[in-house]
Enzyme design. Sequence first.
Site, short mmCIF file in Angstrom:
data_model
loop_
_atom_site.label_atom_id
_atom_site.label_comp_id
_atom_site.label_asym_id
_atom_site.label_seq_id
_atom_site.Cartn_x
_atom_site.Cartn_y
_atom_site.Cartn_z
N CYS A 142 -35.83 13.48 15.52
CA CYS A 142 -34.70 13.69 14.76
C CYS A 142 -35.19 13.94 13.19
CB CYS A 142 -33.76 12.39 14.62
SG CYS A 142 -33.05 11.96 16.35
N HIS A 181 -29.24 11.07 8.62
CA HIS A 181 -29.05 11.38 10.08
C HIS A 181 -27.75 10.89 10.70
CE1 HIS A 181 -30.44 12.34 14.15
NE2 HIS A 181 -30.66 11.13 14.31
N ASN A 197 -24.91 13.51 17.74
CA ASN A 197 -26.32 13.48 17.25
C ASN A 197 -26.77 14.61 17.69
OD1 ASN A 197 -28.97 12.93 16.95
ND2 ASN A 197 -28.80 10.66 17.81
N1 ACO Z 1 -19.25 3.28 27.13
C1 ACO Z 1 -18.96 1.86 27.34
N2 ACO Z 1 -19.65 1.14 27.12
C2 ACO Z 1 -21.28 1.17 27.11
C3 ACO Z 1 -21.41 2.71 26.80
C4 ACO Z 1 -20.41 3.67 26.92
N3 ACO Z 1 -20.82 5.11 26.70
N4 ACO Z 1 -22.77 2.72 26.56
C5 ACO Z 1 -23.02 1.39 26.67
N5 ACO Z 1 -22.05 0.43 27.02
C6 ACO Z 1 -22.00 -1.01 27.03
C7 ACO Z 1 -23.50 -1.56 27.73
O1 ACO Z 1 -23.59 -1.19 28.88
C8 ACO Z 1 -23.47 -2.62 27.02
O2 ACO Z 1 -22.50 -3.54 28.16
P1 ACO Z 1 -22.88 -5.19 28.27
O3 ACO Z 1 -22.78 -5.80 27.26
O4 ACO Z 1 -21.89 -5.21 29.38
O5 ACO Z 1 -24.38 -4.97 28.83
C9 ACO Z 1 -22.70 -2.72 25.97
O6 ACO Z 1 -21.87 -1.58 25.63
C10 ACO Z 1 -23.27 -3.08 24.60
O7 ACO Z 1 -24.49 -1.74 24.84
P2 ACO Z 1 -25.42 -1.58 23.47
O8 ACO Z 1 -26.44 -0.59 24.08
O9 ACO Z 1 -25.95 -2.98 23.15
O10 ACO Z 1 -24.52 -0.96 22.54
P3 ACO Z 1 -24.49 -0.73 21.17
O11 ACO Z 1 -23.53 -1.22 20.17
O12 ACO Z 1 -26.03 -0.80 20.45
O13 ACO Z 1 -24.41 0.81 20.97
C11 ACO Z 1 -25.81 3.12 20.90
C12 ACO Z 1 -25.19 1.67 21.90
C13 ACO Z 1 -24.66 3.64 20.21
C14 ACO Z 1 -26.69 3.72 21.78
C15 ACO Z 1 -26.29 2.50 19.70
O14 ACO Z 1 -27.44 1.29 20.08
C16 ACO Z 1 -26.98 3.27 18.71
O15 ACO Z 1 -26.79 4.10 18.22
N6 ACO Z 1 -28.57 3.25 18.80
C17 ACO Z 1 -29.32 3.95 17.58
C18 ACO Z 1 -29.38 5.46 18.02
C19 ACO Z 1 -30.44 6.35 17.13
O16 ACO Z 1 -30.28 5.94 16.03
N7 ACO Z 1 -31.20 6.95 17.70
C20 ACO Z 1 -32.21 7.66 16.98
C21 ACO Z 1 -32.03 9.02 16.90
S1 ACO Z 1 -31.99 9.76 18.43
C22 ACO Z 1 -33.24 10.85 18.89
O17 ACO Z 1 -34.09 10.71 18.15
C23 ACO Z 1 -32.91 12.00 19.94
#
Ligand code: ACO
Length: 327
Positions: free
Chosen positions: A118, A254, A284
């Site tokens: 990214c 980003h 993203n």
């Molecule tokens: N729908 C419903 N529930 C979901 C989904 C979904 N699509 N995805 C995950 N969950 C659930 C998980 O299973 C988990 O359930 P559990 O509590 O029963 O285990 C719960 O939601 C929480 O999961 P987390 O992974 O902790 O969710 P979080 O709030 O962290 O959100 C996300 C996930 C959106 C991916 C977030 O962590 C994020 O944005 N991370 C950073 C992304 C980023 O900046 N990436 C860098 C750039 S990308 C690149 O370089 C290509």
Amino acid sequence: MSGARRRYARVAGTGSYVPERVLDNAHFERLVNTNDAWIRKRTGIQRRHVVAPGETTLDMCERAARRALEAAGLEAGSLDLIVVGTTTPDLVFPNMGVLLQERIGAGPCMAFSLEAACAGFVYALSLAETMIVGGRAQRALVVGGEMLSRITDYEDRSTCILFGDGAGAVVLEAADEPGILAVRTGADGRYQHLLHTTAGLGRHFDRLPHEGHYIRMQGSEVFRKAVTVLSDLAVGLVADAGLRPEDIDWLVPHQANIRIIQAIAEKLALPEDKIIITIEEHGNTSTASVPLALDTGVRAERIRRGQTVLCAAFGGGFTWGGALFRY
Ligand code: ACO
């Protein structure tokens, strides 16, 4: 050398492109166990664009590049550098810079692509700025383009809802006044296990024909690191430029997660109306994210000439980079 005039790089024009095909959150409710409310609340995403069959990263980069050149009022033939950031190139080689050079009728200038997830666009911008300031280039085309739909696992609910396709481009030109005021880039390979692709030419190559290669991410751990790194990056850039946070007219971050964007804005005490947010429409788009958001802000006549813009990106590697410039 006392009395020598400093040379700067300024943004002469911006352009972008997203494919016509749109996937809304309801589309993912039919694919995996997710729902629109969760996606909106946890990420801010409502829609993302994906390429049509036969459409590629190069096609999107070409459209974005042509629009940036048109905005700059420049011909492709006047470019002396092309840098394309991408993690999803059409081919390993010829590189995407060369493929784009041929498409737009530029050259025979230096043309290459780089991969820094990214942060790729900001890395590319940093290199182009260095070459312009150093006198090795006069006009550079800097592009970020991605078709993440090719490396998205549409059975993995934790990642498939996040990613989209698109491209953004900037034409940089030598100038007597800034221009780019500060750039910071960095990387830390110790975190590669948190965000990576599953296979490549040198790793799990045998799996490629059957299993493809997909993005894998430990979302919450990446989230925490992204907030810390991006906030420090933004504060550092403001200091490097000798400015105060209140001097920033626009934050162009980003577009990975609305909550990450809000955390950076809080650190800078920036109100939401000073942030370009496109995540709801684009998701993203990795390397394309910052130039796509920048061009969206420019074309909406929100970002205006003379204003101060801070871009910051963070991605797999980890890699990160930011730039502060007067538009
Ligand atoms: N729908 C419903 N529930 C979901 C989904 C979904 N699509 N995805 C995950 N969950 C659930 C998980 O299973 C988990 O359930 P559990 O509590 O029963 O285990 C719960 O939601 C929480 O999961 P987390 O992974 O902790 O969710 P979080 O709030 O962290 O959100 C996300 C996930 C959106 C991916 C977030 O962590 C994020 O944005 N991370 C950073 C992304 C980023 O900046 N990436 C860098 C750039 S990308 C690149 O370089 C290509």
